[in-house]
Design a protein around this motif. Structure first.
Motif, PDB file in Angstrom:
ATOM      1  N   ARG A  69       0.847  -1.186   0.000  1.00 29.33           N
ATOM      2  CA  ARG A  69       0.000   0.000   0.000  1.00 29.33           C
ATOM      3  C   ARG A  69       0.883   1.236   0.000  1.00 29.33           C
ATOM      4  N   LYS A  70       0.602   2.166  -0.895  1.00 28.37           N
ATOM      5  CA  LYS A  70       1.375   3.408  -0.964  1.00 28.37           C
ATOM      6  C   LYS A  70       0.572   4.581  -0.414  1.00 28.37           C
ATOM      7  N   TYR A  71      -0.663   4.725  -0.865  1.00 31.77           N
ATOM      8  CA  TYR A  71      -1.545   5.791  -0.421  1.00 31.77           C
ATOM      9  C   TYR A  71      -2.895   5.159  -0.165  1.00 31.77           C
ATOM     10  N   THR A  72      -3.895   5.950   0.123  1.00 37.96           N
ATOM     11  CA  THR A  72      -5.193   5.432   0.546  1.00 37.96           C
ATOM     12  C   THR A  72      -5.620   4.189  -0.230  1.00 37.96           C
ATOM     13  N   ASP A  73      -5.929   4.297  -1.482  1.00 38.33           N
ATOM     14  CA  ASP A  73      -6.377   3.141  -2.268  1.00 38.33           C
ATOM     15  C   ASP A  73      -5.387   2.786  -3.370  1.00 38.33           C
ATOM     16  N   LEU A  74      -4.137   3.197  -3.227  1.00 37.27           N
ATOM     17  CA  LEU A  74      -3.130   2.919  -4.253  1.00 37.27           C
ATOM     18  C   LEU A  74      -2.118   1.901  -3.738  1.00 37.27           C
ATOM     19  N   PHE A  75      -1.911   0.888  -4.548  1.00 41.46           N
ATOM     20  CA  PHE A  75      -0.952  -0.159  -4.212  1.00 41.46           C
ATOM     21  C   PHE A  75       0.124  -0.212  -5.282  1.00 41.46           C
ATOM     22  N   GLU A  76       1.293  -0.655  -4.901  1.00 41.49           N
ATOM     23  CA  GLU A  76       2.422  -0.788  -5.813  1.00 41.49           C
ATOM     24  C   GLU A  76       2.792  -2.264  -5.877  1.00 41.49           C
ATOM     25  N   ILE A  77       3.023  -2.759  -7.070  1.00 41.19           N
ATOM     26  CA  ILE A  77       3.504  -4.129  -7.251  1.00 41.19           C
ATOM     27  C   ILE A  77       4.965  -4.021  -7.643  1.00 41.19           C
ATOM     28  N   SER A  78       5.822  -4.667  -6.875  1.00 40.93           N
ATOM     29  CA  SER A  78       7.244  -4.577  -7.190  1.00 40.93           C
ATOM     30  C   SER A  78       7.893  -5.952  -7.164  1.00 40.93           C
ATOM     31  N   ASP A  79       8.943  -6.053  -7.907  1.00 36.62           N
ATOM     32  CA  ASP A  79       9.745  -7.267  -7.919  1.00 36.62           C
ATOM     33  C   ASP A  79      11.126  -6.917  -8.434  1.00 36.62           C
ATOM     34  N   ASP A  80      12.063  -7.739  -8.136  1.00 39.03           N
ATOM     35  CA  ASP A  80      13.433  -7.549  -8.612  1.00 39.03           C
ATOM     36  C   ASP A  80      13.870  -8.758  -9.422  1.00 39.03           C
ATOM     37  N   ASN A  81      12.951  -9.294 -10.190  1.00 37.27           N
ATOM     38  CA  ASN A  81      13.199 -10.573 -10.847  1.00 37.27           C
ATOM     39  C   ASN A  81      13.090 -10.449 -12.362  1.00 37.27           C
ATOM     40  N   TYR A  82      13.805 -11.316 -13.038  1.00 36.39           N
ATOM     41  CA  TYR A  82      13.536 -11.542 -14.449  1.00 36.39           C
ATOM     42  C   TYR A  82      12.525 -12.664 -14.502  1.00 36.39           C
ATOM     43  N   LEU A  83      11.535 -12.518 -15.358  1.00 37.19           N
ATOM     44  CA  LEU A  83      10.476 -13.513 -15.430  1.00 37.19           C
ATOM     45  C   LEU A  83      10.650 -14.402 -16.634  1.00 37.19           C
ATOM     46  N   ASP A  84      10.486 -15.676 -16.395  1.00 37.03           N
ATOM     47  CA  ASP A  84      10.397 -16.632 -17.487  1.00 37.03           C
ATOM     48  C   ASP A  84       9.026 -16.428 -18.130  1.00 37.03           C
ATOM     49  N   ILE A  85       8.954 -16.540 -19.416  1.00 40.81           N
ATOM     50  CA  ILE A  85       7.683 -16.306 -20.116  1.00 40.81           C
ATOM     51  C   ILE A  85       6.579 -17.214 -19.584  1.00 40.81           C
ATOM     52  N   HIS A  86       6.937 -18.396 -19.081  1.00 46.48           N
ATOM     53  CA  HIS A  86       5.938 -19.335 -18.567  1.00 46.48           C
ATOM     54  C   HIS A  86       5.395 -18.913 -17.201  1.00 46.48           C
ATOM     55  N   ASP A  87       6.084 -18.020 -16.514  1.00 47.34           N
ATOM     56  CA  ASP A  87       5.633 -17.550 -15.199  1.00 47.34           C
ATOM     57  C   ASP A  87       4.610 -16.427 -15.300  1.00 47.34           C
TER      58      ASP A  87
END
Length: 113
Positions: A69-87
Protein backbone atom coordinates in the motif's frame (compact mmCIF):
# COMPACT_ATOMS: atom_id res chain seq x y z
CA UNK A 1 -17.49 -13.02 19.70
CA UNK A 2 -18.87 -12.76 16.17
CA UNK A 3 -16.45 -9.92 15.43
CA UNK A 4 -13.48 -12.13 16.35
CA UNK A 5 -14.76 -14.91 14.09
CA UNK A 6 -14.86 -12.55 11.10
CA UNK A 7 -11.66 -10.71 11.95
CA UNK A 8 -9.20 -10.88 9.04
CA UNK A 9 -11.64 -13.01 7.03
CA UNK A 10 -10.54 -11.54 3.68
CA UNK A 11 -6.86 -12.21 4.32
CA UNK A 12 -7.66 -15.77 5.42
CA UNK A 13 -9.81 -16.33 2.34
CA UNK A 14 -7.08 -14.93 0.05
CA UNK A 15 -4.37 -17.20 1.49
CA UNK A 16 -6.74 -20.20 1.40
CA UNK A 17 -7.51 -19.56 -2.28
CA UNK A 18 -3.80 -19.25 -3.12
CA UNK A 19 -3.14 -22.57 -1.33
CA UNK A 20 -6.04 -24.18 -3.21
CA UNK A 21 -4.93 -22.89 -6.62
CA UNK A 22 -1.25 -23.58 -5.99
CA UNK A 23 -0.96 -26.51 -3.57
CA UNK A 24 2.33 -26.26 -1.74
CA UNK A 25 4.87 -28.90 -2.57
CA UNK A 26 7.07 -28.91 0.51
CA UNK A 27 9.99 -30.19 -1.56
CA UNK A 28 10.05 -27.08 -3.71
CA UNK A 29 7.63 -24.74 -1.87
CA UNK A 30 6.53 -23.23 -5.18
CA UNK A 31 4.37 -20.52 -3.60
CA UNK A 32 4.13 -18.87 -0.20
CA UNK A 33 2.17 -15.80 0.82
CA UNK A 34 2.79 -13.52 3.79
CA UNK A 35 0.58 -10.60 4.72
CA UNK A 36 1.91 -7.84 6.97
CA UNK A 37 0.07 -4.99 8.67
CA UNK A 38 1.48 -1.53 9.34
CA UNK A 39 2.60 -2.63 12.83
CA UNK A 40 4.78 -5.40 11.30
CA UNK A 41 2.39 -8.15 12.45
CA UNK A 42 2.27 -11.11 10.06
CA UNK A 43 -1.04 -12.77 9.20
CA UNK A 44 -0.38 -15.64 11.62
CA UNK A 45 0.25 -13.31 14.62
CA UNK A 46 -2.56 -12.81 17.13
CA UNK A 47 -2.28 -9.01 16.78
CA UNK A 48 -2.50 -8.99 12.97
CA UNK A 49 -5.22 -6.61 11.72
CA UNK A 50 -6.14 -6.71 8.04
CA UNK A 51 -7.76 -3.26 8.28
CA UNK A 52 -4.19 -1.96 8.69
CA UNK A 53 -2.78 -4.11 5.86
CA UNK A 54 0.54 -2.82 4.61
CA UNK A 55 1.86 -5.41 2.18
CA UNK A 56 1.43 -8.84 0.68
CA UNK A 57 4.60 -10.77 -0.09
CA UNK A 58 4.38 -13.63 -2.56
CA UNK A 59 7.31 -15.98 -2.92
CA UNK A 60 6.77 -17.74 -6.24
CA UNK A 61 9.45 -20.39 -6.70
CA UNK A 62 12.55 -18.29 -6.00
CA UNK A 63 11.02 -14.95 -6.97
CA UNK A 64 9.61 -12.46 -4.46
CA UNK A 65 6.75 -10.12 -5.43
CA UNK A 66 5.44 -7.45 -3.12
CA UNK A 67 2.07 -5.73 -3.29
CA UNK A 68 2.42 -2.75 -0.95
CA UNK A 69 0.00 0.00 0.00
CA UNK A 70 1.38 3.41 -0.96
CA UNK A 71 -1.55 5.79 -0.42
CA UNK A 72 -5.19 5.43 0.55
CA UNK A 73 -6.38 3.14 -2.27
CA UNK A 74 -3.13 2.92 -4.25
CA UNK A 75 -0.95 -0.16 -4.21
CA UNK A 76 2.42 -0.79 -5.81
CA UNK A 77 3.50 -4.13 -7.25
CA UNK A 78 7.24 -4.58 -7.19
CA UNK A 79 9.75 -7.27 -7.92
CA UNK A 80 13.43 -7.55 -8.61
CA UNK A 81 13.20 -10.57 -10.85
CA UNK A 82 13.54 -11.54 -14.45
CA UNK A 83 10.48 -13.51 -15.43
CA UNK A 84 10.40 -16.63 -17.49
CA UNK A 85 7.68 -16.31 -20.12
CA UNK A 86 5.94 -19.33 -18.57
CA UNK A 87 5.63 -17.55 -15.20
CA UNK A 88 3.67 -14.59 -16.56
CA UNK A 89 0.36 -16.44 -16.71
CA UNK A 90 0.67 -17.68 -13.11
CA UNK A 91 1.75 -14.28 -11.87
CA UNK A 92 -1.35 -12.74 -13.45
CA UNK A 93 -3.58 -15.32 -11.73
CA UNK A 94 -1.86 -14.74 -8.38
CA UNK A 95 -2.28 -10.95 -8.62
CA UNK A 96 -5.93 -11.46 -9.60
CA UNK A 97 -6.59 -13.60 -6.50
CA UNK A 98 -4.81 -11.13 -4.20
CA UNK A 99 -6.58 -8.12 -5.72
CA UNK A 100 -10.02 -9.70 -5.50
CA UNK A 101 -9.63 -10.15 -1.73
CA UNK A 102 -7.82 -6.85 -1.03
CA UNK A 103 -10.82 -4.98 -2.51
CA UNK A 104 -13.13 -6.52 0.13
CA UNK A 105 -11.13 -5.41 3.18
CA UNK A 106 -12.70 -2.71 5.35
CA UNK A 107 -9.51 -0.67 5.76
CA UNK A 108 -9.14 1.68 8.72
CA UNK A 109 -8.94 4.68 6.38
CA UNK A 110 -12.29 4.04 4.72
CA UNK A 111 -15.51 2.19 5.27
CA UNK A 112 -16.70 0.10 2.32
CA UNK A 113 -19.63 -1.59 4.04
Amino acid sequence: MGWMMNRNKNTKAMLAELREEYPIDYETENIRGDVVDKNDNYDDYADFDESKLWEVRILYFDKLFTIRRKYTDLFEISDDNYLDIHDLDDLGKIINIVGKHLKKINYEWRNIE
